[in-house]
Design an enzyme around this catalytic site. Structure first.
Site, short mmCIF file in Angstrom:
data_model
loop_
_atom_site.label_atom_id
_atom_site.label_comp_id
_atom_site.label_asym_id
_atom_site.label_seq_id
_atom_site.Cartn_x
_atom_site.Cartn_y
_atom_site.Cartn_z
N GLU A 163 1.87 3.41 -4.13
CA GLU A 163 1.79 4.84 -4.49
C GLU A 163 1.40 5.10 -5.94
O GLU A 163 0.66 6.04 -6.23
CB GLU A 163 3.12 5.54 -4.19
CG GLU A 163 3.35 5.82 -2.71
CD GLU A 163 4.00 4.67 -1.95
OE1 GLU A 163 4.02 3.54 -2.47
OE2 GLU A 163 4.48 4.91 -0.83
N ALA A 171 1.39 6.89 4.33
CA ALA A 171 1.27 8.31 4.68
C ALA A 171 -0.22 8.64 4.66
O ALA A 171 -1.00 7.99 3.96
CB ALA A 171 2.02 9.14 3.66
N GLY A 207 4.27 4.52 3.13
CA GLY A 207 5.13 5.01 4.22
C GLY A 207 5.29 4.01 5.35
O GLY A 207 6.29 4.05 6.08
N1 COA Z 1 -4.27 7.59 4.68
C1 COA Z 1 -5.37 8.06 5.27
N2 COA Z 1 -6.35 7.28 5.73
C2 COA Z 1 -6.19 5.96 5.59
C3 COA Z 1 -5.07 5.38 4.99
C4 COA Z 1 -4.06 6.26 4.53
N3 COA Z 1 -2.95 5.83 3.96
N4 COA Z 1 -5.21 4.04 4.98
C5 COA Z 1 -6.39 3.78 5.57
N5 COA Z 1 -6.99 4.94 5.95
C6 COA Z 1 -8.28 5.09 6.62
C7 COA Z 1 -9.45 4.90 5.66
O1 COA Z 1 -9.70 6.08 4.93
C8 COA Z 1 -10.54 4.56 6.62
O2 COA Z 1 -10.98 5.75 7.24
P1 COA Z 1 -12.59 6.04 7.43
O3 COA Z 1 -13.07 4.91 8.31
O4 COA Z 1 -12.61 7.38 8.10
O5 COA Z 1 -13.16 6.00 6.07
C9 COA Z 1 -9.84 3.74 7.69
O6 COA Z 1 -8.45 4.09 7.57
C10 COA Z 1 -9.96 2.24 7.51
O7 COA Z 1 -9.53 1.92 6.19
P2 COA Z 1 -10.42 1.09 5.13
O8 COA Z 1 -9.93 1.46 3.76
O9 COA Z 1 -11.88 1.29 5.41
O10 COA Z 1 -10.01 -0.40 5.50
P3 COA Z 1 -10.03 -1.67 4.53
O11 COA Z 1 -9.84 -2.86 5.42
O12 COA Z 1 -11.22 -1.62 3.64
O13 COA Z 1 -8.73 -1.50 3.59
C11 COA Z 1 -6.42 -0.98 3.11
C12 COA Z 1 -7.44 -1.54 4.13
C13 COA Z 1 -5.07 -0.87 3.80
C14 COA Z 1 -6.31 -1.92 1.90
C15 COA Z 1 -6.91 0.41 2.62
O14 COA Z 1 -7.18 1.21 3.78
C16 COA Z 1 -5.92 1.16 1.77
O15 COA Z 1 -5.75 0.84 0.60
N6 COA Z 1 -5.27 2.21 2.36
C17 COA Z 1 -4.38 3.07 1.62
C18 COA Z 1 -3.05 2.39 1.38
C19 COA Z 1 -2.14 3.27 0.56
O16 COA Z 1 -2.38 3.56 -0.58
N7 COA Z 1 -1.04 3.73 1.20
C20 COA Z 1 -0.04 4.50 0.56
C21 COA Z 1 -0.26 5.93 0.84
S1 COA Z 1 0.91 6.93 0.00
#
Ligand code: COA
Length: 260
Positions: free
Chosen positions: A135, A66, A112
């Site tokens: 989460e 999400a 999500g």
């Molecule tokens: N919500 C909003 N934005 C998100 C997102 C999410 N769930 N997951 C990734 N993004 C965004 C990042 O903020 C980043 O945006 P920016 O370039 O404007 O800063 C972009 O997507 C790329 O993500 P980034 O974190 O830079 O990539 P990464 O390769 O370093 O890491 C993940 C990848 C998937 C490990 C990491 O993005 C992450 O942990 N995301 C959240 C996962 C999560 O907790 N999901 C559950 C949500 S309830």
């Protein structure tokens, strides 16, 4: 509806919905959830479409969860509403759709994202995919059905560990756990999804609809799966598909199901 965050391709009775916010790793914001709801609803009502594939754009993510930026300042009531609305519009909606939905997990499926894949009727993954429900690392719990569907798919103990550690499993582990049915190199993911979809699309849409209903009933606390199966089995006898399927078998020809 004009779609901003998804696009749809249709070929040979199969529709592919691609979630397309690659810069945000296809995170599900409110608009994307609403677009997905409309797309699934319209494709389900389209008699020409027999199977729906859902995937993410790019090579990195299916859906990274999400959109955290949208709910960071929510109150208790808003948090509750977020989960309730999301489940109603997308996650429960997809699970109970009459048209089969295959999730083609092409990268990160987190929060999500994994919940959407788990709402789908079955899942395939590319070998770079990573899955988890992170989460609790954000101070919240999975709210789009993850606490229910993950234990149903992989068992309570494994689900508890994955949820509590906020960890990720790779595609091979997901295969071992039964979370996905196949793992293939990324370039083979959509072709495999299409191949399976094509096999499904030769079968009776009405029978498939009733099979989905009966299987799902066994996972609902307020329904009896065996009774639901009896009702669904009986209902098949009232369909044109059943008349065509049985006639075709007896006449030693391939069935051409009308889907009614
Ligand atoms: N919500 C909003 N934005 C998100 C997102 C999410 N769930 N997951 C990734 N993004 C965004 C990042 O903020 C980043 O945006 P920016 O370039 O404007 O800063 C972009 O997507 C790329 O993500 P980034 O974190 O830079 O990539 P990464 O390769 O370093 O890491 C993940 C990848 C998937 C490990 C990491 O993005 C992450 O942990 N995301 C959240 C996962 C999560 O907790 N999901 C559950 C949500 S309830």
């Amino acid at each position: 509806m004009d779609y901003e965050n998804i696009y749809i391709e249709e070929e040979n009775k199969v529709a592919t919905i691609t979630i397309n916010r690659p810069k945000k790793l296809n995170a599900l914001n409110k608009r994307t959830i609403s677009e997905l709801h409309t797309a699934f609803k319209e494709l389900d009502e389209d008699r020409e479409i027999h199977v729906i594939i859902v995937t993410g754009s790019g090579e990195k993510a299916f859906v990274a969860g999400a959109d955290i930026s949208e709910f960071a300042d929510f109150s208790v009531a808003q948090g509750r509403e977020l989960a309730a609305e999301g489940q109603q519009l997308l996650f429960d909606f997809v699970e109970n759709l009459s048209t089969p939905v295959i999730a083609a997990i092409n990268g990160f499926a987190l929060g999500g994202g994994l919940e959407l894949a788990m709402s789908s009727h079955f899942r395939l993954a590319s070998d770079n995919a990573k899955m988890g429900l992170p989460e609790v690392s954000l101070g919240v719990i999975p709210g789009y059905g993850g606490t229910q569907r993950l234990p149903a798919l992989i068992g309570k103990g494994r689900a508890m560990e994955l949820i509590m550690t906020a960890g990720m499993i790779d595609a091979q582990k997901a295969l071992e756990f039964g979370l996905v049915n196949y793992v293939v190199p990324q370039e083979e993911l959509l072709p495999l999804a299409q191949k399976l979809a094509s096999r499904i699309s030769n079968n009776s849409p009405m029978a498939i609809k009733y099979a989905i209903k009966a299987v799902n009933a066994g996972f609902k606390y307020d329904e009896n799966g065996y009774s639901a199966e009896i009702d669904a089995f009986g209902a098949c006898f009232g369909t044109e598909d059943f008349k065509e399927g049985t006639s075709a078998f007896l006449e030693k020809r391939k069935a051409k199901f009308p889907g009614s």
